[in-house]
Design an enzyme around this catalytic site. Structure first.
Site, short mmCIF file in Angstrom:
data_model
loop_
_atom_site.label_atom_id
_atom_site.label_comp_id
_atom_site.label_asym_id
_atom_site.label_seq_id
_atom_site.Cartn_x
_atom_site.Cartn_y
_atom_site.Cartn_z
N SER A 30 0.82 -1.22 0.00
CA SER A 30 0.00 0.00 0.00
C SER A 30 0.85 1.27 0.00
CB SER A 30 -0.91 0.02 1.23
OG SER A 30 -1.60 1.25 1.26
N SER A 89 -0.65 4.16 0.64
CA SER A 89 -1.39 5.13 1.46
C SER A 89 -0.59 5.65 2.66
CB SER A 89 -2.72 4.54 1.92
OG SER A 89 -3.53 4.29 0.79
N LYS A 148 -13.54 -3.87 2.66
CA LYS A 148 -14.34 -2.72 2.20
C LYS A 148 -15.84 -2.93 2.41
CE LYS A 148 -11.23 -0.77 -1.28
NZ LYS A 148 -11.11 -0.28 -2.66
N ASP A 201 -13.25 5.79 -4.01
CA ASP A 201 -12.70 5.24 -5.26
C ASP A 201 -13.46 5.88 -6.44
OD1 ASP A 201 -10.74 3.58 -4.23
OD2 ASP A 201 -12.13 1.91 -3.94
N ALA A 250 -14.31 -7.73 -13.63
CA ALA A 250 -15.59 -7.57 -12.91
C ALA A 250 -15.40 -7.83 -11.41
CB ALA A 250 -16.62 -8.53 -13.50
N LEU A 298 -6.34 1.03 -14.20
CA LEU A 298 -6.38 1.20 -12.75
C LEU A 298 -5.06 0.78 -12.11
CD1 LEU A 298 -9.30 1.88 -13.17
CD2 LEU A 298 -9.93 0.30 -11.37
N GLY A 301 -3.17 4.81 -13.56
CA GLY A 301 -3.82 4.45 -12.31
C GLY A 301 -3.49 5.36 -11.14
P1 NAP Z 1 -10.32 -8.33 -7.87
O1 NAP Z 1 -11.56 -8.06 -7.10
O2 NAP Z 1 -9.47 -9.49 -7.52
O3 NAP Z 1 -10.76 -8.47 -9.43
C1 NAP Z 1 -9.81 -8.77 -10.42
C2 NAP Z 1 -10.49 -8.94 -11.78
O4 NAP Z 1 -9.46 -9.17 -12.74
C3 NAP Z 1 -11.46 -10.10 -11.85
O5 NAP Z 1 -12.56 -9.72 -12.62
C4 NAP Z 1 -10.63 -11.18 -12.55
O6 NAP Z 1 -11.37 -12.03 -13.39
C5 NAP Z 1 -9.73 -10.35 -13.45
N1 NAP Z 1 -8.50 -11.09 -13.73
C6 NAP Z 1 -7.54 -11.46 -12.85
N2 NAP Z 1 -6.54 -12.13 -13.48
C7 NAP Z 1 -6.91 -12.21 -14.79
C8 NAP Z 1 -6.31 -12.79 -15.94
N3 NAP Z 1 -5.14 -13.44 -15.87
N4 NAP Z 1 -6.94 -12.66 -17.13
C9 NAP Z 1 -8.13 -12.02 -17.21
N5 NAP Z 1 -8.76 -11.45 -16.15
C10 NAP Z 1 -8.15 -11.54 -14.95
O7 NAP Z 1 -9.34 -7.07 -7.84
P2 NAP Z 1 -9.73 -5.53 -7.64
O8 NAP Z 1 -9.75 -5.21 -6.19
O9 NAP Z 1 -10.93 -5.24 -8.47
O10 NAP Z 1 -8.42 -4.79 -8.23
C11 NAP Z 1 -8.10 -4.90 -9.60
C12 NAP Z 1 -6.91 -4.02 -9.95
O11 NAP Z 1 -7.28 -2.64 -9.78
C13 NAP Z 1 -5.67 -4.23 -9.08
O12 NAP Z 1 -4.55 -4.17 -9.88
C14 NAP Z 1 -5.72 -3.05 -8.12
O13 NAP Z 1 -4.41 -2.68 -7.66
C15 NAP Z 1 -6.28 -1.98 -9.02
N6 NAP Z 1 -6.92 -0.88 -8.28
C16 NAP Z 1 -6.43 0.38 -8.46
C17 NAP Z 1 -7.03 1.42 -7.81
C18 NAP Z 1 -6.49 2.80 -8.02
O14 NAP Z 1 -6.78 3.70 -7.20
N7 NAP Z 1 -5.76 3.06 -9.08
C19 NAP Z 1 -8.14 1.22 -6.96
C20 NAP Z 1 -8.62 -0.09 -6.81
C21 NAP Z 1 -8.01 -1.14 -7.48
P3 NAP Z 1 -12.11 -13.38 -12.85
O15 NAP Z 1 -13.40 -12.91 -12.29
O16 NAP Z 1 -12.26 -14.18 -14.09
O17 NAP Z 1 -11.18 -13.99 -11.85
#
Ligand code: NAP
Length: 274
Positions: free
Chosen positions: A21, A23, A72, A108, A129, A215, A238
């Site tokens: 993190s 933060s 969360k 967010d 998703a 992101l 991001g």
């Molecule tokens: P999450 O709940 O684990 O969701 C990840 C998503 O990515 C799922 O839909 C998953 O698909 C998909 N995925 C994972 N590996 C994959 C692959 N090899 N091929 C295709 N799809 C894949 O994670 P999250 O909390 O949403 O976070 C996602 C990303 O956003 C992270 O990198 C996080 O650091 C970033 N983020 C950034 C911010 C920012 O402020 N910039 C804020 C929040 C999150 P399946 O459903 O098929 O497993």
């Protein structure tokens, strides 16, 4: 003799694991820049500890809390007020106090919107998703973007998100057929580590004039963004979302100002990422 000033306000981030993190570094830096008497901690807690921890948040009290995965959703059961948007998204990433009541908010959404400033896409495709996709889908609906889609590897998760937020489903294997002015990567593809060379979108499928919003912020220039830029698309990194959500948190914890110095905060984070 040096006098010792203990900070007046305790803040921190709650999550598990917390290793990566940004933060704590950011909010500590902001407090130093603004000369706020604050200390910001990293509280890595197990699920069994959450109830007692949130009682301690009230008792001390902790002035403000950032919340990250996997808590969360859970924190919303332990506060006095949950904002309408946090309830709709099903996730709160910020706790703060108002008139003696502990409140939960989702910033967010503010972060994602910060990256859309000056843009008005008529179509958007969400790649992924998971948790972050929910805040993105909420914003796209709120902005009334006429054509909105989601593509996800696991189709059941895409269906659930689509039903909840009014999205079309683009099958993952034929996602490039969904012509969207805005592409949003909410998957971890491209993140530092073993996925750094991966991308959710083939380079040859970018369209001129498209906007690619990632992101993922570590690295800042992901493969997705590099290939989008090479194809002439506009890119949003991001860090823009991360800073936007942090700025909105800071505003909730500091309602009478001063605000977060955005430009220098971005420089600070770019240095911290290197
Ligand atoms: P999450 O709940 O684990 O969701 C990840 C998503 O990515 C799922 O839909 C998953 O698909 C998909 N995925 C994972 N590996 C994959 C692959 N090899 N091929 C295709 N799809 C894949 O994670 P999250 O909390 O949403 O976070 C996602 C990303 O956003 C992270 O990198 C996080 O650091 C970033 N983020 C950034 C911010 C920012 O402020 N910039 C804020 C929040 C999150 P399946 O459903 O098929 O497993």
């Amino acid at each position: 003799m040096t006098s010792i000033h203990p900070p007046h306000q305790l803040l921190g981030i709650l999550g598990h694991p917390l290793g990566h993190s940004l933060s704590p570094a950011l909010h500590t830096w902001v407090a130093q820049q603004l000369k706020l008497e604050r200390a910001y901690f990293a509280w890595d807690k197990s699920a069994e500890e959450i109830e007692a921890f949130l009682k301690a948040v009230r008792a001390l009290p902790v002035h403000g809390l950032s919340v990250t995965i996997p808590y969360k959703r859970a924190v919303m059961d332990h506060v006095d007020e949950v904002s309408a948007r946090a309830r709709e998204i099903g996730a709160a990433n910020t706790l703060f106090w108002r008139h003696g009541r502990l409140c939960a908010e989702n910033t967010d959404v503010d972060g994602f919107m910060a990256g859309l400033e000056g843009l008005s896409p008529r179509s958007a495709l969400v790649l992924g998703a998971g948790g972050a996709a929910r805040a993105v889908a909420w914003v796209l609906r709120r902005l009334n973007i006429p054509r909105r889609g989601v593509a996800n590897r696991n189709v059941e998760k895409a269906q659930a998100l689509a039903e909840e937020f009014g999205l079309e489903i683009a099958p993952w294997d034929s996602r490039t057929s969904f012509e969207a002015e805005l592409l949003v990567n909410t998957t971890p593809l491209g993140m530092l580590g073993e996925r750094v060379h991966l991308t959710p979108w083939p380079a040859e499928a970018f369209l001129p004039g498209q906007v690619a919003y990632d992101l993922v912020y570590n690295p800042l220039q992901t493969r997705f963004l590099r290939e989008a830029a090479e194809a002439g698309a506009t890119t949003v990194d991001g860090l823009t979302m991360f800073l936007g959500q942090a700025m909105a948190q800071h505003a909730l914890w500091t309602p009478d100002g001063p605000g977060m110095p955005m430009a220098s905060a971005r420089e600070f984070l770019i240095d911290a990422l290197q």
